[in-house]
Enzyme design. Structure first.
Site, PDB file in Angstrom:
ATOM      1  CG  ASP A 186     -41.009  58.515  10.318  1.00 46.70           C
ATOM      2  OD1 ASP A 186     -41.878  58.013  11.047  1.00 46.70           O
ATOM      3  OD2 ASP A 186     -40.137  57.845   9.744  1.00 46.70           O
ATOM      4  CB  ALA A 232     -45.717  57.601   5.921  1.00 51.33           C
ATOM      5  CB  CYS A 233     -45.893  63.109   6.953  1.00 54.97           C
ATOM      6  SG  CYS A 233     -44.485  62.759   7.978  1.00 54.97           S
ATOM      7  CB  THR A 234     -42.919  60.345   3.174  1.00 56.48           C
ATOM      8  OG1 THR A 234     -43.299  58.973   3.050  1.00 56.48           O
ATOM      9  CG2 THR A 234     -42.435  60.611   4.570  1.00 56.48           C
TER      10      THR A 234
END
Ligand SMILES: [Zn+2]
Length: 335
Positions: A121, A177-179
């Site tokens: 993630d 983070a890809c968020t």
């Protein structure tokens, strides 16, 4: 083939070769939401050997989508419990597990894979495993999800765009983070154990993305059909699938042709310090805290470039985000 064979139905598929599958090894990093589905499919399909790498332990909030785990497993290592359950699903397959971070697993383990799968993630994690896949020259499949959105990327080293080739890597500020929770995660860095970001996650997406990843790995191993070319974005709310055929870039620091020929040149100023040079390298390659190695020695940050480097030096950039050092030529600028 008698119908009581475990694999008789899939063996009816034209081109399916169960023996090839039985002789193959898949490394799965992350056996959480997506990884649970990938592992279950590959185990029941009769993959020869599954190597699971996962440092995390089971929490109650995992149980809505991580189908290998039960309430009785709370607090136990995911890698260990998943291995036990997968063995129950198919006792014929071999399973090896590491309750460790992927960076702590030796390159010799990755070298044995036919396919490496990363259900990770974070961008930093994806970047690390992408550089490891290029180092050991093994196909890599990456997948991730966020609520009803998911993505899959298939990387064939030196054939298709790697994680560094493509423009989807955000700058370092966003790369934590890809968020949208990246900033929160960043604050947690530096502590002993990285705090897991609380991402919205539903089992439907993990099964779809996990199914896609498992399918791409079976296709690669059995040489069936065409691999995903090479990045897919899935929007479950709108039933939209977008495939973006990313191109390799020849000056990619991880897999580019120029890189292979060691022709990437980086210009250093004679009077700058090694520390300043490393800072510029960090910005150029999106690294966190690189070290510079020349002729097998790490350079001291406080020294000045002209006292440390020749007019042209072959140097290796090392960084914890890279499994494979970046090799470049540093040229001292003539004043
Ligand atoms: Zn590349």
């Amino acid at each position: 083939m008698p119908d009581d064979n475990r694999y008789s139905r899939q063996s009816l598929i034209p081109g399916w070769d169960q023996t090839t599958l039985d002789n193959s090894t898949v490394i799965l990093i992350g056996v959480g939401a997506i990884g649970s589905y990938v592992a279950t499919i590959l185990a029941s399909s009769g993959i020869g050997k599954l190597v699971i790498i996962e440092f995390d332990s089971i929490e109650l909030s995992n149980l809505n989508r991580q189908l290998l785990f039960r309430e009785e497993d709370l607090g136990k290592p995911k890698a260990e419990v998943a291995s036990k359950r997968l063995k129950e699903i198919n006792p014929e397959i071999e399973i090896e597990f590491y309750h460790k971070k992927m960076e702590e697993v030796k390159a010799s383990v990755y070298e044995k894979a036919d396919v490496i799968i990363g259900c990770l993630d974070t961008f930093i994690g994806r970047r690390w495993i992408s550089s490891m896949a290029i180092r050991v020259k093994k196909p890599l499949i990456l997948g991730g999800m966020f609520a009803f959105l998911g993505d899959v990327q298939v990387i064939i080293p030196y054939k298709t765009a790697c994680f560094e080739c493509q423009p989807l890597v955000p700058d370092e500020e966003l790369a934590q983070a890809c968020t949208p929770f990246g900033e929160e995660r960043k604050k947690d860095r530096g502590e002993e154990e990285e705090v897991e970001a609380k991402l919205p996650a539903v089992a439907t997406l993990s099964s779809i993305i996990g199914g896609m990843i498992a399918q791409e790995s079976l296709k690669l191993i059995l040489e069936l059909g065409a691999p995903l070319e090479n990045y897919m974005f899935y929007d479950g709310l709108n039933n939209a699938t977008t495939i973006i055929p990313l191109a390799r870039t020849e000056d990619c620091p991880a897999c580019g042709e120029l890189y292979k020929l060691e022709q990437i040149e980086f210009v250093a100023h004679p009077t700058e310090t090694i520390k300043d040079l490393m800072l510029r390298l960090a910005l150029t390659y999106g690294l966190e805290k690189p070290d510079l190695m020349v002729e097998g020695k790490l350079l001291e940050g406080k020294n000045v470039v002209e006292n440390q480097l020749k007019e042209k030096s072959v140097a290796y950039i090392l960084d914890k985000n890279l499994a494979k050092p970046i090799k470049i030529v540093i040229k001292i600028e003539k004043l």
